[in-house]
Scaffold this motif. Sequence first.
Motif, PDB file in Angstrom:
ATOM      1  N   GLY B  10       0.835  -1.193   0.000  1.00  0.00           N
ATOM      2  CA  GLY B  10       0.000   0.000   0.000  1.00  0.00           C
ATOM      3  C   GLY B  10       0.869   1.241   0.000  1.00  0.00           C
ATOM      4  O   GLY B  10       1.813   1.282   0.766  1.00  0.00           O
ATOM      5  N   PRO B  11       0.540   2.233  -0.858  1.00  0.00           N
ATOM      6  CA  PRO B  11      -0.512   2.209  -1.870  1.00  0.00           C
ATOM      7  C   PRO B  11      -0.384   0.977  -2.765  1.00  0.00           C
ATOM      8  O   PRO B  11       0.711   0.682  -3.247  1.00  0.00           O
ATOM      9  CB  PRO B  11      -0.274   3.495  -2.662  1.00  0.00           C
ATOM     10  CG  PRO B  11       0.440   4.403  -1.703  1.00  0.00           C
ATOM     11  CD  PRO B  11       1.243   3.513  -0.828  1.00  0.00           C
ATOM     12  N   ALA B  12      -1.516   0.321  -2.979  1.00  0.00           N
ATOM     13  CA  ALA B  12      -1.517  -0.954  -3.693  1.00  0.00           C
ATOM     14  C   ALA B  12      -2.138  -0.799  -5.077  1.00  0.00           C
ATOM     15  O   ALA B  12      -2.670   0.247  -5.421  1.00  0.00           O
ATOM     16  CB  ALA B  12      -2.303  -1.980  -2.889  1.00  0.00           C
ATOM     17  N   MET B  13      -2.053  -1.892  -5.843  1.00  0.00           N
ATOM     18  CA  MET B  13      -2.650  -1.847  -7.176  1.00  0.00           C
ATOM     19  C   MET B  13      -4.167  -1.718  -7.068  1.00  0.00           C
ATOM     20  O   MET B  13      -4.778  -2.147  -6.088  1.00  0.00           O
ATOM     21  CB  MET B  13      -2.254  -3.074  -8.001  1.00  0.00           C
ATOM     22  CG  MET B  13      -2.859  -4.382  -7.586  1.00  0.00           C
ATOM     23  SD  MET B  13      -2.334  -5.770  -8.702  1.00  0.00           S
ATOM     24  CE  MET B  13      -3.155  -5.348 -10.247  1.00  0.00           C
ATOM     25  N   LEU B  14      -4.753  -1.099  -8.066  1.00  0.00           N
ATOM     26  CA  LEU B  14      -6.208  -0.952  -8.128  1.00  0.00           C
ATOM     27  C   LEU B  14      -6.734  -1.818  -9.262  1.00  0.00           C
ATOM     28  O   LEU B  14      -5.977  -2.188 -10.171  1.00  0.00           O
ATOM     29  CB  LEU B  14      -6.556   0.532  -8.328  1.00  0.00           C
ATOM     30  CG  LEU B  14      -6.291   1.377  -7.071  1.00  0.00           C
ATOM     31  CD1 LEU B  14      -6.207   2.865  -7.400  1.00  0.00           C
ATOM     32  CD2 LEU B  14      -7.378   1.139  -6.031  1.00  0.00           C
ATOM     33  N   HIS B  73     -10.242  12.246   5.918  1.00  0.00           N
ATOM     34  CA  HIS B  73      -8.841  12.469   5.557  1.00  0.00           C
ATOM     35  C   HIS B  73      -7.923  11.610   6.439  1.00  0.00           C
ATOM     36  O   HIS B  73      -8.313  11.173   7.504  1.00  0.00           O
ATOM     37  CB  HIS B  73      -8.460  13.922   5.857  1.00  0.00           C
ATOM     38  CG  HIS B  73      -9.082  14.937   4.965  1.00  0.00           C
ATOM     39  ND1 HIS B  73      -8.464  15.427   3.850  1.00  0.00           N
ATOM     40  CD2 HIS B  73     -10.273  15.575   5.023  1.00  0.00           C
ATOM     41  CE1 HIS B  73      -9.239  16.330   3.275  1.00  0.00           C
ATOM     42  NE2 HIS B  73     -10.343  16.444   3.971  1.00  0.00           N
ATOM     43  N   GLY B  74      -6.688  11.448   6.004  1.00  0.00           N
ATOM     44  CA  GLY B  74      -5.627  11.159   6.966  1.00  0.00           C
ATOM     45  C   GLY B  74      -5.066   9.775   7.121  1.00  0.00           C
ATOM     46  O   GLY B  74      -4.052   9.617   7.770  1.00  0.00           O
ATOM     47  N   GLY B  75      -5.701   8.727   6.572  1.00  0.00           N
ATOM     48  CA  GLY B  75      -5.118   7.395   6.677  1.00  0.00           C
ATOM     49  C   GLY B  75      -5.296   6.748   8.045  1.00  0.00           C
ATOM     50  O   GLY B  75      -5.847   7.347   8.973  1.00  0.00           O
ATOM     51  N   GLN B 196      -5.862   2.833   0.977  1.00  0.00           N
ATOM     52  CA  GLN B 196      -4.857   2.518  -0.045  1.00  0.00           C
ATOM     53  C   GLN B 196      -4.498   1.043  -0.195  1.00  0.00           C
ATOM     54  O   GLN B 196      -3.489   0.715  -0.799  1.00  0.00           O
ATOM     55  CB  GLN B 196      -3.601   3.358   0.190  1.00  0.00           C
ATOM     56  CG  GLN B 196      -2.809   3.031   1.438  1.00  0.00           C
ATOM     57  CD  GLN B 196      -3.238   3.839   2.650  1.00  0.00           C
ATOM     58  OE1 GLN B 196      -4.340   4.350   2.707  1.00  0.00           O
ATOM     59  NE2 GLN B 196      -2.371   3.935   3.640  1.00  0.00           N
ATOM     60  N   SER B 202      -4.332   6.463  -1.640  1.00  0.00           N
ATOM     61  CA  SER B 202      -4.055   6.960  -0.292  1.00  0.00           C
ATOM     62  C   SER B 202      -4.657   8.349  -0.110  1.00  0.00           C
ATOM     63  O   SER B 202      -4.889   9.077  -1.078  1.00  0.00           O
ATOM     64  CB  SER B 202      -2.557   6.996  -0.040  1.00  0.00           C
ATOM     65  OG  SER B 202      -1.915   7.866  -0.952  1.00  0.00           O
ATOM     66  N   GLY B 203      -4.903   8.703   1.144  1.00  0.00           N
ATOM     67  CA  GLY B 203      -5.446  10.029   1.445  1.00  0.00           C
ATOM     68  C   GLY B 203      -6.895   9.982   1.888  1.00  0.00           C
ATOM     69  O   GLY B 203      -7.462  11.007   2.251  1.00  0.00           O
ATOM     70  N   PRO B 241     -11.333  14.583   0.397  1.00  0.00           N
ATOM     71  CA  PRO B 241     -10.451  14.196  -0.724  1.00  0.00           C
ATOM     72  C   PRO B 241     -11.323  13.634  -1.849  1.00  0.00           C
ATOM     73  O   PRO B 241     -11.555  12.429  -1.924  1.00  0.00           O
ATOM     74  CB  PRO B 241      -9.523  13.144  -0.110  1.00  0.00           C
ATOM     75  CG  PRO B 241     -10.205  12.649   1.126  1.00  0.00           C
ATOM     76  CD  PRO B 241     -11.229  13.652   1.543  1.00  0.00           C
ATOM     77  N   TYR B 243     -11.277  13.207  -5.161  1.00  0.00           N
ATOM     78  CA  TYR B 243     -10.916  12.253  -6.208  1.00  0.00           C
ATOM     79  C   TYR B 243     -10.754  10.845  -5.635  1.00  0.00           C
ATOM     80  O   TYR B 243     -11.155   9.851  -6.262  1.00  0.00           O
ATOM     81  CB  TYR B 243      -9.644  12.706  -6.939  1.00  0.00           C
ATOM     82  CG  TYR B 243      -9.459  11.968  -8.245  1.00  0.00           C
ATOM     83  CD1 TYR B 243     -10.340  12.159  -9.294  1.00  0.00           C
ATOM     84  CD2 TYR B 243      -8.433  11.043  -8.407  1.00  0.00           C
ATOM     85  CE1 TYR B 243     -10.217  11.458 -10.485  1.00  0.00           C
ATOM     86  CE2 TYR B 243      -8.283  10.347  -9.602  1.00  0.00           C
ATOM     87  CZ  TYR B 243      -9.179  10.559 -10.633  1.00  0.00           C
ATOM     88  OH  TYR B 243      -9.049   9.859 -11.813  1.00  0.00           O
ATOM     89  N   LEU B 247     -12.795   7.420  -6.720  1.00  0.00           N
ATOM     90  CA  LEU B 247     -12.169   6.137  -7.061  1.00  0.00           C
ATOM     91  C   LEU B 247     -12.668   5.020  -6.144  1.00  0.00           C
ATOM     92  O   LEU B 247     -12.881   3.888  -6.594  1.00  0.00           O
ATOM     93  CB  LEU B 247     -10.640   6.246  -6.994  1.00  0.00           C
ATOM     94  CG  LEU B 247      -9.999   6.950  -8.189  1.00  0.00           C
ATOM     95  CD1 LEU B 247      -8.522   7.228  -7.917  1.00  0.00           C
ATOM     96  CD2 LEU B 247     -10.128   6.138  -9.476  1.00  0.00           C
TER      97      LEU B 247
END
Lengths: 361, 361
Positions: B10-14, B73-75, B196, B202-203, B241, B243, B247
Amino acid sequence: MSVVYNFCAGPAMLPTPVMAKAQQEFINWQNTGCSVMELSHRSKEFMALTAKAEERLRQLMHIPDNYKVLFCHGGGRGQFSAVPLNLLPQGQHADYVVTGSWSEAAAKEAANFGKINVINAIDESEGIKSVKPFNEWQVSSDAAYVHYCPNETVDGIEIFDIPEFDGVPIVADMSSTILSHHIDVTKFGLIYAGAQKNIGPSGLTIVIVREDLLGKARVDTPCIMNYKTAADNDSMYNTPPTYAWYLAGLVFEWLESIGGVSAVEKVNADKAALIYQYVDNSSFYLNNIDSQFRSRMNVPFWLADESLNDAFLEQAEAEGLVALKGHRIVGGMRASIYNAMPFEGVQKLVAFMKKFEEGNR
Amino acid sequence: MSVVYNFCAGPAMLPTPVMAKAQQEFINWQNTGCSVMELSHRSKEFMALTAKAEERLRQLMHIPDNYKVLFCHGGGRGQFSAVPLNLLPQGQHADYVVTGSWSEAAAKEAANFGKINVINAIDESEGIKSVKPFNEWQVSSDAAYVHYCPNETVDGIEIFDIPEFDGVPIVADMSSTILSHHIDVTKFGLIYAGAQKNIGPSGLTIVIVREDLLGKARVDTPCIMNYKTAADNDSMYNTPPTYAWYLAGLVFEWLESIGGVSAVEKVNADKAALIYQYVDNSSFYLNNIDSQFRSRMNVPFWLADESLNDAFLEQAEAEGLVALKGHRIVGGMRASIYNAMPFEGVQKLVAFMKKFEEGNR
């Protein structure tokens, strides 16, 4: 598709060349076979990207070496909390200058973390909204810092000069004015800016902080808001919003390519002048901000006959001029014309305003 | 370009179809003439998007109506602070069960906000790493909540059963396991997950919280971390966030289209089994996690001869198998195989592991 000019206050439009490049390399960035958003933030490719983005921002803004540049989560409101958590030791106080709705919101949030003196710096006595001169801002010499907002996105008020208060660190919310004109970073203790106006998509916030202000955060500062932790870890103590950071880097690159801040500053002045001049020469549209404090980024204007508001917005949208509705607090219209808004977009807006006026006089 | 399988933690594939759709509509979303990231978060188009994303997540996870879903936000690390700020009143304590590096980090951060009891639930007595049975987790009946991490991304430990402690609300960091298999949300007081890994870029962080736990945040909770504020404002108290949220919505739509959580759960079990079976049948590769606690999302394995590590990584990368290096804390290799990793990617990895073993025996 026909061209749309988006006057949204934020999230705002991004430069067309940036979006074209981002789309082109969306699923295969620099031949990695991955999207940049699928890469580890600790990969050598992504670390190179972040280093370059910071270097570009430092050059664009002439940021001295004794300032750290942090790429944080959370937007401007996150900084409303982070600033007092990091800079306001218990038992001290901070001064907040209020010139509109965003500086007021910052002061209100800060009061949850310590003693805040609120200084009202708006003068509205003559029907014209103006900002009191700096020498009437009663900043106390023992304030931990003084906070103000150089550009009030909702109210359309911009303060171009930079105040000085005898050694009291100045903290500025530059969310809607950063990179739009040259500013002397050395006059500030800390500058912060949510990305979604002049930098990139929402979810990213830039903090530029003088090193001597680091390391004073209280113990109960959330780790993702601790400036020293961010500085010591190159803004990667936790996983950063990587895709927003990448887009910010592309925006910095684009700004560099068109001549940097001084070049865009000229265009911004011309764009704003075009609208204000038209409004001032018309009794159909109104703006009551003192001309020396009129924002170059967010131009609010009101129709003298407010019953025409809906028709104005509907017809504007039909011509590809979108998101012109003013903030609900102040009503009317607002044209946010950040760096990414081309001069042609503003020309088209003014031509439409003229046509609408002629059709409804 | 040749296909790359990205095993990043992570960030990992989508999912490939998500990325293709996002690229196609990148600069003109739903015929608005704008990118979704350029739209106001308060526009009717974006509000419809967020409502649909939440509806999809609620259906996928069977989230009951008495739970709020927040898009923050923030993870995950942001939640390490937000959880005690919101759920741990001063004078009370919370229990933190430690089963690996992420639950340990959560406990350490929480201690900045109140009294924390740490419960070590790892048993490593026989050379095999295992998790102590729930009845040995000494949770106090008066804890404000008990926190644990069902899937330890670094250590490769996953706890599939859900503990119960006599009315003590259970808080779970599901960053790396959310949506990978069915979970009974009603057993939890609060679930959080950084996006993520299984959700998006991420985000963005998802918080699922039982309504009766809202409204207890201490005064000095940063506004962007206050669950009640987020719940009362549909996660739009500040600019979200946008965008990343979009997603996430596409990922939920994709998951729905392939049959939902139960369908992906089967594929995930098969993917993990393929690697573990190969490792168990080989003396060339090792994994010392008790088989009932082996993670289906993050499969760590070690080469018996660690001097071959660099060659393994280099040759894997040459075959399009990237980001297999284990976390620096534990070394070795790690294959993160979230929902977006297709079965073929894992087949290709195991084929490579076999070839590498044969070439280096």
